[in-house]
Enzyme design. Structure first.
Site, PDB file in Angstrom:
ATOM      1  N   CYS A  74     -22.594  57.929-101.468  1.00 50.28           N
ATOM      2  CA  CYS A  74     -23.333  58.641-100.421  1.00 50.28           C
ATOM      3  C   CYS A  74     -23.174  57.807 -99.150  1.00 50.28           C
ATOM      4  O   CYS A  74     -23.305  56.698 -99.177  1.00 50.28           O
ATOM      5  CB  CYS A  74     -24.886  58.790-100.675  1.00 50.28           C
ATOM      6  SG  CYS A  74     -25.973  59.165 -99.177  1.00 50.28           S
ATOM      7  N   CYS A 183     -19.541  62.046 -94.475  1.00 43.92           N
ATOM      8  CA  CYS A 183     -20.558  62.290 -95.547  1.00 43.92           C
ATOM      9  C   CYS A 183     -20.120  63.194 -96.681  1.00 43.92           C
ATOM     10  O   CYS A 183     -19.340  64.096 -96.590  1.00 43.92           O
ATOM     11  CB  CYS A 183     -21.636  63.417 -94.878  1.00 43.92           C
ATOM     12  SG  CYS A 183     -22.792  64.048 -95.863  1.00 43.92           S
TER      13      CYS A 183
HETATM   14  N1  DGL Z   1     -24.240  62.931 -98.922  1.00 49.13           N
HETATM   15  C1  DGL Z   1     -24.805  62.137 -97.980  1.00 49.13           C
HETATM   16  C2  DGL Z   1     -23.823  61.260 -97.376  1.00 49.13           C
HETATM   17  O1  DGL Z   1     -22.682  61.064 -97.652  1.00 49.13           O
HETATM   18  C3  DGL Z   1     -26.041  62.367 -97.151  1.00 49.13           C
HETATM   19  C4  DGL Z   1     -26.391  63.830 -97.118  1.00 49.13           C
HETATM   20  C5  DGL Z   1     -27.952  63.689 -96.870  1.00 49.13           C
HETATM   21  O2  DGL Z   1     -28.783  63.395 -97.762  1.00 49.13           O
HETATM   22  O3  DGL Z   1     -28.286  63.935 -95.542  1.00 49.13           O
HETATM   23  O4  DGL Z   1     -24.029  60.715 -96.344  1.00 49.13           O
END
Ligand code: DGL
Length: 257
Positions: A74, A183
């Site tokens: 993430c 993201c």
């Molecule tokens: N998948 C996450 C990232 O790479 C964040 C998505 C979220 O929870 O807002 O930032």
């Protein structure tokens, strides 16, 4: 030396599955455990302190499986919580950074766009990364509010496309020729972004999976030869809903183990 223990992954939801998929391809003998913190999704609009607390809880959930390494799959959590996790826990971590460096190297127009969550966009981590690696290119960050949410519920392309257009159009008008998916949720949108823009799209799923392989190899901690690898999913939310959304993206053509 070998190590048969599993590799842990976590994200606020399904985004990090794109990294898991690459790791499963590169390291088919490894046991991979993926924790989707669906009950606390999204991380992108939470404060840094909240994301740090959730990242500690996710790490502790994975530690119950004695992982030999944890991938913070993430960008938001990596940018605000990785240093804290490394300080607190005695397990190696690999995190995500938006692929600004390769994007700047690829850009001919010297204009790069980064799509990221609000949390990643306002974090010092991304600003430092741009300072260090933009290599003279102009890098514009777009806080793509609501986009990860559409991926997380498995929205139809017809619902996602107008939102993407809204975020990408100013970049294209400014002459951007490389877009970074900053993201992990957006990795599932790669074909849509490519279709909407016609520009080069870069994400960090494969490089991060390669980094995991390298760290384990250097530590003599790869799975014993001939082991049968596999993938296990855990969630803090509803496991049927997680399975449904993963199936949605499989049917949309995403390679999900
Ligand atoms: N998948 C996450 C990232 O790479 C964040 C998505 C979220 O929870 O807002 O930032």
């Amino acid at each position: 030396m070998t190590d048969a223990r599993p590799i842990g992954f976590f994200d606020s939801g399904i985004g990090g599955v794109a990294v898991l998929a690459e790791a499963h391809k590169i390291l088919p003998a490894e046991q991979l455990i993926y924790y989707a913190d669906n009950a606390n999704f999204p991380y992108g609009s939470k404060s840094a302190e909240q994301v740090r607390a959730l990242s500690r809880a996710a790490t502790e959930r994975l530690l119950q499986y004695s992982p030999k390494l944890i991938v913070v799959a993430c960008n938001t959590a990596s940018s605000v919580a990785l240093a804290d996790l490394r300080q607190r826990y005695d397990v190696p971590f690999v995190g995500m950074v938006p692929a600004v460096k390769p994007a700047s190297a690829l850009s001919v127009s010297r204009r790069v766009g980064v799509l990221a969550t609000e949390g990643t966009s306002r974090g010092q981590g991304l600003a430092d990364l741009i300072d260090q690696f933009a290599n003279g290119a102009e890098v514009t960050t777009v806080p793509a509010a609501g986009l990860a949410e559409l991926v997380e519920v498995g929205a139809a392309a017809s619902e996602i496309e107008p939102r993407l257009k809204q975020y990408l159009e100013p970049l294209l008008t400014a002459g951007t020729d490389v877009v970074v998916l900053g993201c992990t949720h957006y990795f599932f949108l790669r074909p849509l972004v490519e279709r909407a823009t016609g520009v080069t799209v870069v994400d960090a799923a494969e490089p991060v999976a390669r980094r995991v392989a390298q760290v384990l190899d250097e530590a003599g901690a790869l799975a014993p030869q001939g082991s049968r690898g596999g993938v296990e999913y855990l969630t803090s939310g509803d496991s049927h809903e997680l399975a449904r959304v993963l199936d949605h993206w499989r049917q949309a053509g995403c390679d999900i183990p």
